[in-house]
Design an enzyme around this catalytic site. Structure first.
Site, PDB file in Angstrom:
ATOM      1  N   GLU A 135      48.403  -7.151  35.052  1.00  0.00           N
ATOM      2  CA  GLU A 135      48.849  -6.149  36.024  1.00  0.00           C
ATOM      3  C   GLU A 135      47.812  -5.041  36.113  1.00  0.00           C
ATOM      4  OE1 GLU A 135      52.205  -5.975  33.601  1.00  0.00           O
ATOM      5  OE2 GLU A 135      51.793  -3.966  32.867  1.00  0.00           O
ATOM      6  N   LYS A 137      45.854  -1.617  35.780  1.00  0.00           N
ATOM      7  CA  LYS A 137      45.865  -0.502  34.846  1.00  0.00           C
ATOM      8  C   LYS A 137      45.839   0.758  35.706  1.00  0.00           C
ATOM      9  CE  LYS A 137      43.721   1.136  30.593  1.00  0.00           C
ATOM     10  NZ  LYS A 137      43.603   2.548  30.909  1.00  0.00           N
ATOM     11  N   ASP A 139      45.685   4.346  37.004  1.00  0.00           N
ATOM     12  CA  ASP A 139      44.900   5.456  36.493  1.00  0.00           C
ATOM     13  C   ASP A 139      45.590   6.776  36.810  1.00  0.00           C
ATOM     14  OD1 ASP A 139      42.881   6.726  35.242  1.00  0.00           O
ATOM     15  OD2 ASP A 139      41.379   6.411  36.795  1.00  0.00           O
ATOM     16  N   TYR A 248      55.913   0.074  33.739  1.00  0.00           N
ATOM     17  CA  TYR A 248      55.353  -1.232  33.382  1.00  0.00           C
ATOM     18  C   TYR A 248      55.684  -1.699  31.971  1.00  0.00           C
ATOM     19  CZ  TYR A 248      51.947   2.149  31.691  1.00  0.00           C
ATOM     20  OH  TYR A 248      51.364   3.227  31.090  1.00  0.00           O
ATOM     21  N   LYS A 341      38.495  -3.197  31.554  1.00  0.00           N
ATOM     22  CA  LYS A 341      38.069  -1.999  32.281  1.00  0.00           C
ATOM     23  C   LYS A 341      37.078  -2.360  33.384  1.00  0.00           C
ATOM     24  CE  LYS A 341      38.932   1.864  29.767  1.00  0.00           C
ATOM     25  NZ  LYS A 341      39.596   3.075  30.206  1.00  0.00           N
ATOM     26  N   CYS A 435      19.693  35.243  52.121  1.00  0.00           N
ATOM     27  CA  CYS A 435      19.774  33.894  52.674  1.00  0.00           C
ATOM     28  C   CYS A 435      18.471  33.147  52.402  1.00  0.00           C
ATOM     29  CB  CYS A 435      20.037  33.972  54.174  1.00  0.00           C
ATOM     30  SG  CYS A 435      19.923  32.376  55.001  1.00  0.00           S
ATOM     31  N   CYS A 438      16.794  32.695  56.129  1.00  0.00           N
ATOM     32  CA  CYS A 438      16.347  33.811  56.974  1.00  0.00           C
ATOM     33  C   CYS A 438      16.191  35.122  56.203  1.00  0.00           C
ATOM     34  CB  CYS A 438      17.300  34.001  58.146  1.00  0.00           C
ATOM     35  SG  CYS A 438      18.872  34.723  57.663  1.00  0.00           S
ATOM     36  N   CYS A 453      25.721  34.141  54.879  1.00  0.00           N
ATOM     37  CA  CYS A 453      24.613  34.774  55.582  1.00  0.00           C
ATOM     38  C   CYS A 453      25.198  35.351  56.862  1.00  0.00           C
ATOM     39  CB  CYS A 453      23.538  33.734  55.911  1.00  0.00           C
ATOM     40  SG  CYS A 453      22.379  34.298  57.166  1.00  0.00           S
ATOM     41  N   CYS A 458      20.387  32.988  62.240  1.00  0.00           N
ATOM     42  CA  CYS A 458      19.771  32.286  61.114  1.00  0.00           C
ATOM     43  C   CYS A 458      19.490  30.834  61.523  1.00  0.00           C
ATOM     44  CB  CYS A 458      20.742  32.341  59.937  1.00  0.00           C
ATOM     45  SG  CYS A 458      20.274  31.308  58.554  1.00  0.00           S
TER      46      CYS A 458
HETATM   47  P1  AMP Z   1      43.624   4.059  27.301  1.00  0.00           P
HETATM   48  O1  AMP Z   1      44.139   5.426  27.648  1.00  0.00           O
HETATM   49  O2  AMP Z   1      42.317   3.722  27.945  1.00  0.00           O
HETATM   50  O3  AMP Z   1      43.687   3.766  25.838  1.00  0.00           O
HETATM   51  O4  AMP Z   1      44.611   3.040  27.993  1.00  0.00           O
HETATM   52  C1  AMP Z   1      45.953   2.972  27.585  1.00  0.00           C
HETATM   53  C2  AMP Z   1      46.777   3.573  28.644  1.00  0.00           C
HETATM   54  O5  AMP Z   1      46.698   2.850  29.846  1.00  0.00           O
HETATM   55  C3  AMP Z   1      48.231   3.528  28.319  1.00  0.00           C
HETATM   56  O6  AMP Z   1      48.606   4.549  27.463  1.00  0.00           O
HETATM   57  C4  AMP Z   1      48.844   3.702  29.670  1.00  0.00           C
HETATM   58  O7  AMP Z   1      49.013   5.061  29.935  1.00  0.00           O
HETATM   59  C5  AMP Z   1      47.804   3.204  30.641  1.00  0.00           C
HETATM   60  N1  AMP Z   1      48.248   2.093  31.491  1.00  0.00           N
HETATM   61  C6  AMP Z   1      48.069   2.047  32.820  1.00  0.00           C
HETATM   62  N2  AMP Z   1      48.578   0.930  33.353  1.00  0.00           N
HETATM   63  C7  AMP Z   1      49.116   0.220  32.329  1.00  0.00           C
HETATM   64  C8  AMP Z   1      49.785  -1.026  32.246  1.00  0.00           C
HETATM   65  N3  AMP Z   1      49.994  -1.780  33.342  1.00  0.00           N
HETATM   66  N4  AMP Z   1      50.201  -1.434  31.044  1.00  0.00           N
HETATM   67  C9  AMP Z   1      49.968  -0.673  29.934  1.00  0.00           C
HETATM   68  N5  AMP Z   1      49.344   0.506  29.951  1.00  0.00           N
HETATM   69  C10 AMP Z   1      48.908   0.959  31.130  1.00  0.00           C
HETATM   70 ZN    ZN Z   2      20.406  33.021  57.080  1.00  0.00          ZN
END
Ligand code: AMP
Ligand code: ZN
Length: 694
Positions: A135, A137, A139, A248, A341, A435, A438, A453, A458
């Site tokens: 799934e 990850k 961010d 998740y 990653k 500036c 100018c 400016c 200018c």
């Molecule tokens: P890291 O912070 O790089 O150690 O990655 C771990 C973190 O990834 C976890 O603590 C989650 O917050 C995050 N994360 C995001 N998506 C997922 C996912 N699908 N399953 C598990 N962790 C996830």
């Molecule tokens: Zn100027």
């Protein structure tokens, strides 16, 4: 959570409730049904992204519930949809112990890492091949939610993994987190689930634009926006941030008596989805064997930018729970999961020097010239430092090592400097007092973060103004791009905006790179631009705070552009959508003799300064105001706006009580939220709008 028969029933119930909007007794009897309908529609909207009623209808249902609950407060329940918002201000976040620790994930960066991890997992499990669930990850900021007896009881940040901060109130503002969920259906009394809160790319961009507008430094990425938002003390502000939550992970389950067995991770995600959570059931993939996983990871990375939110990789989990137990965990991470990653969108570089660029309104922006580094497929060599405050806050010096980020399609950003790597040779960044182009002394109004400016003549401003004047949304003069404008300016041919209409084509012909064809095209484009309607010209002038929408209202309000020079501040403010700031800026512009001369000259050159007002035909939208937000699917935004104007309606630039209709496309954000709070605004979706226009 809602099955096909429920959907039909809830749809009909919603209609019936709306029909009985004035029948208090009916509503009293049906109050729980009313809540169910609202929860259902929230789920369709926020979790499934597929609403089944118009926003106005939803708002009516919501208002009915509010009305009935305020007349009968004893009926209010903690999981009523009305109980999300408004309530409260957190003085200090309390510590919340997680029921089970939140671990980190082991990282991998390539196929070899994954093969090695799979080898160990197979060895420990004694199997030849494992089934994996993959799934995204996400961010964002990780969260942990506890539900007790089907009620959302507590939500927390990750903290140090053992305990986090109690942010329950803030999490209640996120509509994809249900306030109650029928875990008891599965025999579960208490559960701790994990997920990620994020701000999608579009909302993030809008959010940053808002910060920049207020002269505040923008944020590096949506992750920071999400985690920052979760720690705001005022829940009503959190509500406005349009955060989303993906769930998740089932971390802890307490059952009593009979319970349904959940054999695998993918099944647990399905259960969570069934209970109304936005779990990644549509995003997940269950695959056999690590080779299929490796292939999937490679192809998925290419699609990364197509998602509406940021992900920084994929997470691969051994699917069977019994095998997860067998594999166990280290103190740091589970052995049954690994993160794959994606290529980093950060890199380190060095600040070589700072240039100060002068914009069309005279604003002086420091730009960092860094040692070029490739990030996410492009080479980054210069990055805006925004203003003095940004530089101070990040403590950036010339010669510093820097961490640079380029998230998705977002512009590059300096995350931080590394003071610990300084050699002593670094130099403070000093702002010029004059500036750089100018040499006029710079000025800085107290309430602003930007130095300017003040010299209208200018060279830098003149060039930038011409670039803006000819740009696509302004006069749209194709073939006269940035580079040509700069070149022609250097050659003394472009001194000001009117000179665009007096280019010496005979001389240009002799220049390298200009064929007969391109000259004809350029001269035709310039000639054609004279016919552009007044609002485009107003926008093209680059008056501060006057963008396309304001330009349109102004064009509608005058007979001739120079009428504006005779108007007082008060008269200007009487125009739709024009506030103090805008009025002052327009006033300033028309007070300057040079500007009036420019406009007269443009008129004598044949440009359109008269407003060709659509004759007040008594169009059926006469006197009605409209605003569009989000992405339309069937119509282009400009097309839709023209339809409104052709029927006598007006387009506004913001949500206010002056607005009659908000037309909402996909992924609408803050405007929709704001409009929902003003009862007189009718909210329509694209279909509704098209119907209205016949
Ligand atoms: P890291 O912070 O790089 O150690 O990655 C771990 C973190 O990834 C976890 O603590 C989650 O917050 C995050 N994360 C995001 N998506 C997922 C996912 N699908 N399953 C598990 N962790 C996830
Ligand atoms: Zn100027």
């Amino acid at each position: 959570m809602f099955h096909p028969e429920d959907i039909k029933r809830l749809q009909e119930q919603s209609k019936s409730l709306l029909k009985h909007a004035d029948d208090e007794q009916f509503l009293l009897n049906e109050v729980e049904g009313l809540r169910d309908c609202i929860r259902f529609h929230e789920h369709r909207y926020y979790v499934m992204n597929d609403p089944l009623i118009a926003d106005v209808e939803f708002d009516q249902l919501y208002k009915l519930l509010e009305k009935i609950e305020s007349a009968h407060p004893t009926l209010i329940k903690p999981d009523s949809p009305t109980q999300r918002v408004g309530a409260g201000f957190t003085k200090q976040f309390q510590t919340a112990q997680h029921l089970v620790p939140m671990l980190s994930l082991e990282n991998s960066y390539n196929a070899e890492d994954l093969l090695e991890w799979d080898r160990k997992a197979r060895e420990l499990s004694g199997l030849n091949e494992l089934q994996y669930c993959i799934e995204p990850k996400f961010d964002g900021a990780s969260i942990s939610l506890v539900y007790e007896n089907d009620q959302f009881a507590r939500g927390a940040t990750r903290g140090d993994g053992v305990a986090g901060e109690d942010i329950t109130l803030n999490l209640k503002q996120i509509k994809s987190i249900p306030l109650s969920a029928a875990f008891s259906k599965y025999g579960i009394q208490q559960v701790e689930i994990r997920g990620e809160v994020l701000m999608n790319k579009k909302n993030f961009q809008q959010f940053n634009e808002g910060l920049i507008e207020q002269n505040l430094p923008p944020l590096a990425n949506p992750r920071n926006a999400a985690s920052g938002s979760l720690r705001i003390k005022d829940a009503s502000i959190v509500a406005k941030r349009n955060l989303e939550a993906f769930i998740y992970h089932l971390a802890y389950v307490h059952t009593e008596g009979k319970s349904k067995e959940i054999p695998s991770h993918s099944k647990s995600l399905e259960m969570l989805w069934d209970l109304g959570f936005r779990s990644p059931v549509h995003e997940m993939q269950v695959l056999k064997g690590i080779h299929a996983v490796v292939d999937f990871c490679k192809t998925f990375e290419e699609k990364r930018d197509e998602l509406p939110y940021e992900i920084d990789g994929l997470v691969i989990k051994v699917n069977e729970f019994s095998l997860q137990d067998k594999l166990g965990m280290t103190t740091h991470h589970p052995r049954w999961a690994i993160a794959y990653k994606f290529k980093a969108r950060q890199a380190t570089s060095k600040l070589l020097q700072v240039e100060f660029q002068v914009g069309r309104t005279g604003s002086v922006t420091p730009v960092a010239k860094i040692q070029p580094v490739p990030i996410g497929g492009v080479t980054v060599a210069s990055i805006s430092l925004h203003n003095q405050d940004f530089i101070n806050e990040k403590d950036i010096r010339i010669g510093d090592s820097l961490l640079v980020e380029r998230a998705g399609d977002v512009i590059p950003y300096i995350v931080k400097s590394f003071p610990e790597l300084r050699t002593g040779e670094e130099k403070k960044i000093t702002f010029p007092t004059a500036c750089p182009i100018c040499q006029t002394n710079l000025v800085k109004p107290e309430e602003e973060a930007v130095w300017r400016c003040p010299n209208d003549q200018c060279d830098a401003q003149v060039v930038e103004r011409m670039i803006h004047f000819t740009s696509k949304d302004a006069m749209d003069i194709r073939g006269l791009g940035d580079a040509n404008i700069r070149k022609f300016h250097e050659l003394g041919w472009l001194k000001n905006i009117p000179s665009i209409y007096n280019l010496p084509f005979d001389a240009i012909k002799k220049m390298e790179g200009f064929g007969a064809k391109s000259i004809t095209n350029l001269s035709e484009a310039i000639e054609k631009s004279k016919q552009q309607p007044l609002y485009r010209l107003i926008n093209a002038l680059g008056i501060r705070y006057v963008g396309e929408t304001t330009a349109k209202t102004i064009a509608q309000s005058v007979e001739h552009l120079l009428d504006l020079s005779k108007m007082s501040l008060e008269q200007l403010q009487e125009m739709e959508d024009v506030g103090v700031k805008v009025a002052e800026s327009i006033h300033q512009y028309f007070k300057k003799k040079e500007n009036i001369e420019t406009l007269r000259e443009l008129e004598s050159l044949g440009l359109q300064l008269h407003s060709i007002k659509k004759k007040s035909t008594g169009g059926r939208l006469e006197g009605k105001t409209f605003l569009f937000t989000g992405t339309l699917n069937q119509l282009k935004r400009s097309q839709a706006e023209e339809m409104v104007e052709a029927n006598g309606g007006k387009i506004l630039s913001g949500v206010s009580s002056k607005l009659d209709y908000l037309i909402v496309g996909e992924d609408a954000g803050s405007k929709l939220e704001k409009a929902k709070k003003i009862a007189s605004i009718q909210i329509l979706d694209e279909g509704g709008f098209i119907k209205m226009m016949g």
